[in-house]
Design a protein around this motif. Structure first.
Motif, PDB file in Angstrom:
ATOM      1  N   ARG A  15       0.841  -1.216   0.000  1.00 51.43           N
ATOM      2  CA  ARG A  15       0.000   0.000   0.000  1.00 51.43           C
ATOM      3  C   ARG A  15       0.871   1.259   0.000  1.00 51.43           C
ATOM      4  NH1 ARG A  15      -5.319  -0.470   2.618  1.00 51.43           N
ATOM      5  NH2 ARG A  15      -6.089  -2.520   2.082  1.00 51.43           N
ATOM      6  N   PHE A  16       2.046   1.151   0.622  1.00 55.37           N
ATOM      7  CA  PHE A  16       2.949   2.305   0.623  1.00 55.37           C
ATOM      8  C   PHE A  16       3.367   2.672  -0.801  1.00 55.37           C
ATOM      9  CE2 PHE A  16       7.118   4.375   1.217  1.00 55.37           C
ATOM     10  CZ  PHE A  16       6.756   5.356   2.122  1.00 55.37           C
ATOM     11  N   ALA A  17       3.387   1.645  -1.680  1.00 56.31           N
ATOM     12  CA  ALA A  17       3.807   1.873  -3.068  1.00 56.31           C
ATOM     13  C   ALA A  17       2.870   2.840  -3.786  1.00 56.31           C
ATOM     14  CB  ALA A  17       3.872   0.549  -3.815  1.00 56.31           C
ATOM     15  N   VAL A  18       1.637   2.961  -3.314  1.00 60.08           N
ATOM     16  CA  VAL A  18       0.729   3.925  -3.949  1.00 60.08           C
ATOM     17  C   VAL A  18       1.333   5.322  -3.859  1.00 60.08           C
ATOM     18  CG1 VAL A  18      -1.567   4.974  -3.913  1.00 60.08           C
ATOM     19  CG2 VAL A  18      -1.305   2.534  -3.396  1.00 60.08           C
ATOM     20  N   TYR A  19       1.867   5.668  -2.677  1.00 60.19           N
ATOM     21  CA  TYR A  19       2.479   6.998  -2.511  1.00 60.19           C
ATOM     22  C   TYR A  19       3.759   7.109  -3.330  1.00 60.19           C
ATOM     23  CZ  TYR A  19      -0.826   7.426   1.334  1.00 60.19           C
ATOM     24  OH  TYR A  19      -1.978   7.471   2.080  1.00 60.19           O
ATOM     25  N   ARG A  20       4.582   5.994  -3.297  1.00 56.08           N
ATOM     26  CA  ARG A  20       5.803   6.004  -4.114  1.00 56.08           C
ATOM     27  C   ARG A  20       5.461   6.272  -5.575  1.00 56.08           C
ATOM     28  NH1 ARG A  20       8.635   0.774  -1.440  1.00 56.08           N
ATOM     29  NH2 ARG A  20      10.045   1.899  -0.038  1.00 56.08           N
ATOM     30  N   ASN A  21       4.481   5.553  -6.081  1.00 58.10           N
ATOM     31  CA  ASN A  21       4.105   5.710  -7.490  1.00 58.10           C
ATOM     32  C   ASN A  21       3.560   7.098  -7.768  1.00 58.10           C
ATOM     33  OD1 ASN A  21       4.841   3.122  -8.075  1.00 58.10           O
ATOM     34  ND2 ASN A  21       2.784   2.271  -7.861  1.00 58.10           N
ATOM     35  N   ASN A  22       2.709   7.592  -6.856  1.00 62.46           N
ATOM     36  CA  ASN A  22       2.123   8.924  -7.069  1.00 62.46           C
ATOM     37  C   ASN A  22       3.212   9.978  -7.208  1.00 62.46           C
ATOM     38  OD1 ASN A  22      -0.492   8.063  -6.999  1.00 62.46           O
ATOM     39  ND2 ASN A  22      -0.924   8.791  -4.917  1.00 62.46           N
ATOM     40  N   VAL A  23       4.213   9.904  -6.332  1.00 56.05           N
ATOM     41  CA  VAL A  23       5.264  10.926  -6.347  1.00 56.05           C
ATOM     42  C   VAL A  23       6.056  10.839  -7.645  1.00 56.05           C
ATOM     43  CG1 VAL A  23       7.419  11.663  -5.263  1.00 56.05           C
ATOM     44  CG2 VAL A  23       5.431  11.121  -3.843  1.00 56.05           C
ATOM     45  N   VAL A  24       6.556   9.646  -7.961  1.00 54.81           N
ATOM     46  CA  VAL A  24       7.423   9.525  -9.145  1.00 54.81           C
ATOM     47  C   VAL A  24       6.629   9.753 -10.432  1.00 54.81           C
ATOM     48  CG1 VAL A  24       8.891   7.966 -10.465  1.00 54.81           C
ATOM     49  CG2 VAL A  24       9.103   8.068  -7.970  1.00 54.81           C
ATOM     50  N   LEU A  25       5.441   9.172 -10.516  1.00 58.07           N
ATOM     51  CA  LEU A  25       4.661   9.321 -11.753  1.00 58.07           C
ATOM     52  C   LEU A  25       4.183  10.751 -11.953  1.00 58.07           C
ATOM     53  CD1 LEU A  25       2.553   6.020 -11.859  1.00 58.07           C
ATOM     54  CD2 LEU A  25       4.632   6.592 -13.125  1.00 58.07           C
ATOM     55  N   SER A  26       3.769  11.423 -10.869  1.00 61.28           N
ATOM     56  CA  SER A  26       3.275  12.790 -11.045  1.00 61.28           C
ATOM     57  C   SER A  26       4.419  13.731 -11.438  1.00 61.28           C
ATOM     58  CB  SER A  26       2.568  13.296  -9.781  1.00 61.28           C
ATOM     59  OG  SER A  26       3.487  13.558  -8.755  1.00 61.28           O
ATOM     60  N   LEU A  27       5.612  13.491 -10.886  1.00 63.92           N
ATOM     61  CA  LEU A  27       6.745  14.339 -11.266  1.00 63.92           C
ATOM     62  C   LEU A  27       7.208  14.027 -12.689  1.00 63.92           C
ATOM     63  CD1 LEU A  27       8.828  14.378  -7.950  1.00 63.92           C
ATOM     64  CD2 LEU A  27       7.255  16.113  -8.818  1.00 63.92           C
ATOM     65  N   THR A  28       7.171  12.747 -13.061  1.00 61.63           N
ATOM     66  CA  THR A  28       7.520  12.362 -14.429  1.00 61.63           C
ATOM     67  C   THR A  28       6.552  12.997 -15.422  1.00 61.63           C
ATOM     68  OG1 THR A  28       8.472  10.276 -13.673  1.00 61.63           O
ATOM     69  CG2 THR A  28       7.817  10.386 -15.981  1.00 61.63           C
ATOM     70  N   GLU A  29       5.283  12.966 -15.074  1.00 66.50           N
ATOM     71  CA  GLU A  29       4.254  13.570 -15.930  1.00 66.50           C
ATOM     72  C   GLU A  29       4.481  15.079 -16.068  1.00 66.50           C
ATOM     73  OE1 GLU A  29       1.809  12.254 -17.660  1.00 66.50           O
ATOM     74  OE2 GLU A  29       0.935  14.178 -18.245  1.00 66.50           O
ATOM     75  N   ALA A  30       4.848  15.720 -14.954  1.00 69.57           N
ATOM     76  CA  ALA A  30       5.112  17.161 -15.003  1.00 69.57           C
ATOM     77  C   ALA A  30       6.289  17.463 -15.931  1.00 69.57           C
ATOM     78  CB  ALA A  30       5.387  17.695 -13.596  1.00 69.57           C
TER      79      ALA A  30
END
Lengths: 284, 252
Positions: free
Chosen positions: B34-49
């Motif tokens: 479940r912690f990976a949800v936050y990991r993914n959100n951070v990396v994916l949202s910054l990658t998208e930006a």
């Protein structure tokens, strides 16, 4: 009765949508039931150009809700004074009917992590968040609304329920609340409690705005459902059901449809706003 | 049992670190994936930006390579501000020393051009210089105090930067020629556009920014670039709303 023009000090008891710049012409020409718009504060903190020009035009026509996503109100560090000043400047010239932020943290030291990160519900967190809300309200000179988070996990150290924690913050700071029923549905599914029970326990008298939005479905290590707050899809029926459940208790409230990723064309978003408008009818 | 924000942050950025103890699912079991949800959100949202903010670099690399570059960059250079419109200012210099992509020598200048376009988009509004101001006594014209508008950005590249941009972003554009190019980004209304600068024009714009009068800036440009042509440079600058008179108040 309600003045929906600029400078109104309340959001209309009607549907709003999260504003996306690609919808500018559509929303100006054919807003449908949309009476107000929510903007993400940080997107309008440049020096000018199209974002400012659009906002100047929109505020002539729609009530605005300024929704911050970067203040890190739950952060262990002091609030970023420069960012607070930017918010104050934005609020000063856009004159929104509402300002809201999240019960979450996103900044650590000098780093901004670009996500709404979770907090343990302890007395220490309560003191810190309350102080930060006081500082925001004093700086902006208005009440703010605090939004309940979407949760994927819980903290063993928490000593408060989320609803009691929010109620205590309301009593201590005089802030209002933004009830996100999609977040309620996500957290209740992910952590295994009743979403209706959560709303029953929520300090509903303080609710100044309600959010609905879409989410993704996944599973955790044990195959249990894990819902992800993506704002990338239509609102699902159980969340519309929770909206009706909440409105039946609160009476009419401003209802916002959030769609931030894979943003659809205007007619699709307007159709969601129409559904929110219908949800507001029985509660009126 | 207390989970500090430092511990939470470190485990977010470094996926090799264990999930902090004290995080659980709804039944009291360790939070695990479940912690990976936050990991993914951070990396994916910054990658998208980054992907949104660097369209030319993204086009040159393709999604797969860009995402891998972003995965390295976002961990080395997380945002320093909640204003995501500024995120990635460190990417050009990062690319200059990023060995896996060192064979694409012009990549960092392409990142600088992407940044310049984004800065131009968010720059302050200014009244463009009125061409009529140049139709007066020549001595008065040469004494004018004008400067590039806040939305005007200038890049001097050792690569055919304008041609590379045009070839990748404009359909049917000609292939780049192997020549160094200076590029100016301006915003006539709301959409920034790159323009190829003629010889000496970049220095001329710099001199105007430094506070030199129109005449003094032109003399400086001509001294270093014998082919500097004030008439054609002014025509380009006026037609692209690149200039503003220093006395003009900014709007808003």
């Amino acid at each position: 009765m309600l003045d929906t023009s600029q400078g109104s000090d309340r959001l209309p008891l009607a549907p709003g949508v999260g504003y996306k710049s690609q919808h500018f012409n559509d929303v100006m020409e054919d807003p449908g039931p949309v009476a107000w718009l929510e903007i993400h504060a940080e997107n309008y903190m440049g020096d000018g150009g199209r974002p400012h020009a659009q906002l100047r035009a929109l505020r002539e026509r729609f009530a605005l809700s300024v929704h911050g996503v970067g203040l890190s109100i739950g952060g262990a560090d002091p609030l970023d004074k420069a960012h607070l000043t930017r918010l104050k400047d934005l609020v000063a010239w856009t004159k929104p009917a509402s300002f809201s932020e999240h019960l979450a943290w996103s900044t650590h030291g000098a780093e901004f992590l670009n996500d709404l990160l979770p907090l343990p519900y302890t007395n220490a967190t309560l003191d810190r968040v309350a102080d930060h809300i006081d500082e925001v309200q004093e700086t902006l000179g208005c009440q703010m609304l605090l939004e309940n988070p979407s949760s994927y996990l819980a903290f063993a150290e928490s000593t408060w329920s989320e609803t009691d924690f929010l109620a205590k913050l309301v009593r201590r700071t005089g802030c209002g609340l933004l009830l996100d029923v999609n977040n309620v549905f996500i957290s209740a599914t992910n952590l295994g409690y009743s979403p209706q029970g959560y709303i029953d326990a929520y300090p509903l008298a303080a609710v100044g705005e309600i959010h609905v939005g879409g989410h993704d479905e996944d599973t955790d290590d044990h195959g249990a459902p894990l819902l992800i707050d993506s704002h990338s899809k239509p609102v699902v029926d159980p969340v519309w059901g929770l909206l009706a459940y909440a409105l039946a208790k609160t009476g009419p409230r401003p209802v916002l449809v959030e769609w931030d990723t894979d943003v659809p064309d205007w007619s699709t978003l307007r159709a969601e706003a129409n559904r929110a408008a219908r949800a507001l009818i029985p509660a009126s | 049992m207390t989970v500090t924000q430092s511990g939470f942050r470190n485990a977010l950025i470094d996926a090799d670190l264990a999930v902090p103890e004290g995080l659980k699912d709804g039944r009291g079991a360790p939070a695990g994936a479940r912690f990976a949800v936050y990991r993914n959100n951070v990396v994916l949202s910054l990658t998208e930006a980054l992907s949104t903010g660097f369209p030319l670099v993204h086009k040159l690399l393709g999604s797969q390579t860009f995402d891998r570059l972003a995965g390295v960059f976002v961990r080395a250079h997380p945002p320093r501000s909640p204003l995501m419109m500024h995120y990635g200012a460190a990417l050009p210099d990062f690319l200059d020393s990023f060995e896996p992509l060192a064979h694409i020598g012009y990549l960092s200048d392409c990142a600088r051009l992407d940044l310049a376009i984004r800065r131009s988009y968010h720059a302050g509004d200014a009244e463009p210089l009125d061409p009529l101001r140049l139709q007066q006594d020549p001595r008065a014209v040469m004494a004018l105090q004008i400067s590039p508008s806040p939305a005007t950005q200038v890049l001097c590249s050792n690569w055919p930067l304008f041609d590379i941009w045009r070839f990748n972003m404009i359909p049917d554009a000609p292939k780049p020629e192997a020549v160094p190019q200076d590029v100016m980004v301006t915003r006539a209304d709301f959409d920034p556009q790159p323009h190829l600068l003629p010889s000496g024009a970049a220095l001329w714009l710099d001199a105007l920014t430094a506070g030199h009068s129109l005449g003094a800036a032109s003399e400086k440009a001509a001294a270093t670039h014998p082919t500097f042509d004030l008439a054609s440079t002014l025509t380009l600058a006026l037609s692209t709303a690149a200039l503003t008179e220093n006395t003009t108040k900014e709007i808003q």
